[in-house]
Scaffold this motif. Sequence first.
Motif, PDB file in Angstrom:
ATOM      1  N   LYS A  68      90.343  -0.407 -28.700  1.00  0.00           N
ATOM      2  CA  LYS A  68      88.972  -0.090 -28.295  1.00  0.00           C
ATOM      3  C   LYS A  68      88.190  -1.380 -28.025  1.00  0.00           C
ATOM      4  CE  LYS A  68      85.559   0.758 -31.256  1.00  0.00           C
ATOM      5  NZ  LYS A  68      84.482  -0.092 -30.849  1.00  0.00           N
ATOM      6  N   ASN A  69      88.466  -2.390 -28.820  1.00  0.00           N
ATOM      7  CA  ASN A  69      87.742  -3.651 -28.676  1.00  0.00           C
ATOM      8  C   ASN A  69      88.314  -4.550 -27.582  1.00  0.00           C
ATOM      9  OD1 ASN A  69      85.966  -2.973 -30.702  1.00  0.00           O
ATOM     10  ND2 ASN A  69      87.254  -3.862 -32.299  1.00  0.00           N
ATOM     11  N   ASP A  70      89.464  -4.201 -27.040  1.00  0.00           N
ATOM     12  CA  ASP A  70      90.067  -4.977 -25.961  1.00  0.00           C
ATOM     13  C   ASP A  70      89.478  -4.496 -24.626  1.00  0.00           C
ATOM     14  OD1 ASP A  70      91.612  -6.522 -24.343  1.00  0.00           O
ATOM     15  OD2 ASP A  70      93.463  -5.375 -24.654  1.00  0.00           O
ATOM     16  N   LEU A  71      88.475  -5.201 -24.163  1.00  0.00           N
ATOM     17  CA  LEU A  71      87.758  -4.771 -22.960  1.00  0.00           C
ATOM     18  C   LEU A  71      88.573  -4.947 -21.690  1.00  0.00           C
ATOM     19  CD1 LEU A  71      84.235  -6.168 -23.827  1.00  0.00           C
ATOM     20  CD2 LEU A  71      85.112  -3.855 -24.135  1.00  0.00           C
ATOM     21  N   SER A  72      89.636  -5.748 -21.737  1.00  0.00           N
ATOM     22  CA  SER A  72      90.443  -5.950 -20.535  1.00  0.00           C
ATOM     23  C   SER A  72      91.484  -4.837 -20.348  1.00  0.00           C
ATOM     24  CB  SER A  72      91.153  -7.310 -20.605  1.00  0.00           C
ATOM     25  OG  SER A  72      92.054  -7.317 -21.694  1.00  0.00           O
ATOM     26  N   SER A  73      91.644  -4.002 -21.335  1.00  0.00           N
ATOM     27  CA  SER A  73      92.639  -2.926 -21.248  1.00  0.00           C
ATOM     28  C   SER A  73      92.147  -1.815 -20.322  1.00  0.00           C
ATOM     29  CB  SER A  73      92.889  -2.338 -22.641  1.00  0.00           C
ATOM     30  OG  SER A  73      93.690  -1.186 -22.554  1.00  0.00           O
ATOM     31  N   LEU A  74      93.084  -1.220 -19.584  1.00  0.00           N
ATOM     32  CA  LEU A  74      92.730  -0.099 -18.707  1.00  0.00           C
ATOM     33  C   LEU A  74      92.426   1.167 -19.507  1.00  0.00           C
ATOM     34  CD1 LEU A  74      95.421  -0.583 -15.923  1.00  0.00           C
ATOM     35  CD2 LEU A  74      92.991  -1.192 -15.830  1.00  0.00           C
TER      36      LEU A  74
END
Length: 107
Positions: A68-74
């Motif tokens: 959730k905190n990984d903003l670069s994830s699709l």
Amino acid sequence: MSIIYELLYLDIRTIVLIPRIERLINHLFVVLVFSLAFVGVAEVMYWLYKKEYLRAKAKYLRELIDQKNDLSSLNEPFYTCVYEKWNSGEMPLTEANTMCSLKFEQN
């Protein structure tokens, strides 16, 4: 001789039908020991599986929060949806996961 055999047969039959108090106590003792052993094993299995379930749930939540905190994830919006629904108490984790997967599959 046949009278003696009939009396022996009658005596054995009454013993089988009406057991003496010692046999009843032995049977009750065996039933009690078996019941306690069964309940003991069931309790141990329950607590071991519950502990394993809670570990797996904690691991899943850690991964969910990381993703959730990984903003670069699709998939960040999906994990954010699941976390927010679960964290707000709106629904349990499995229902939140199902609801959000249905929501994002439709889009």
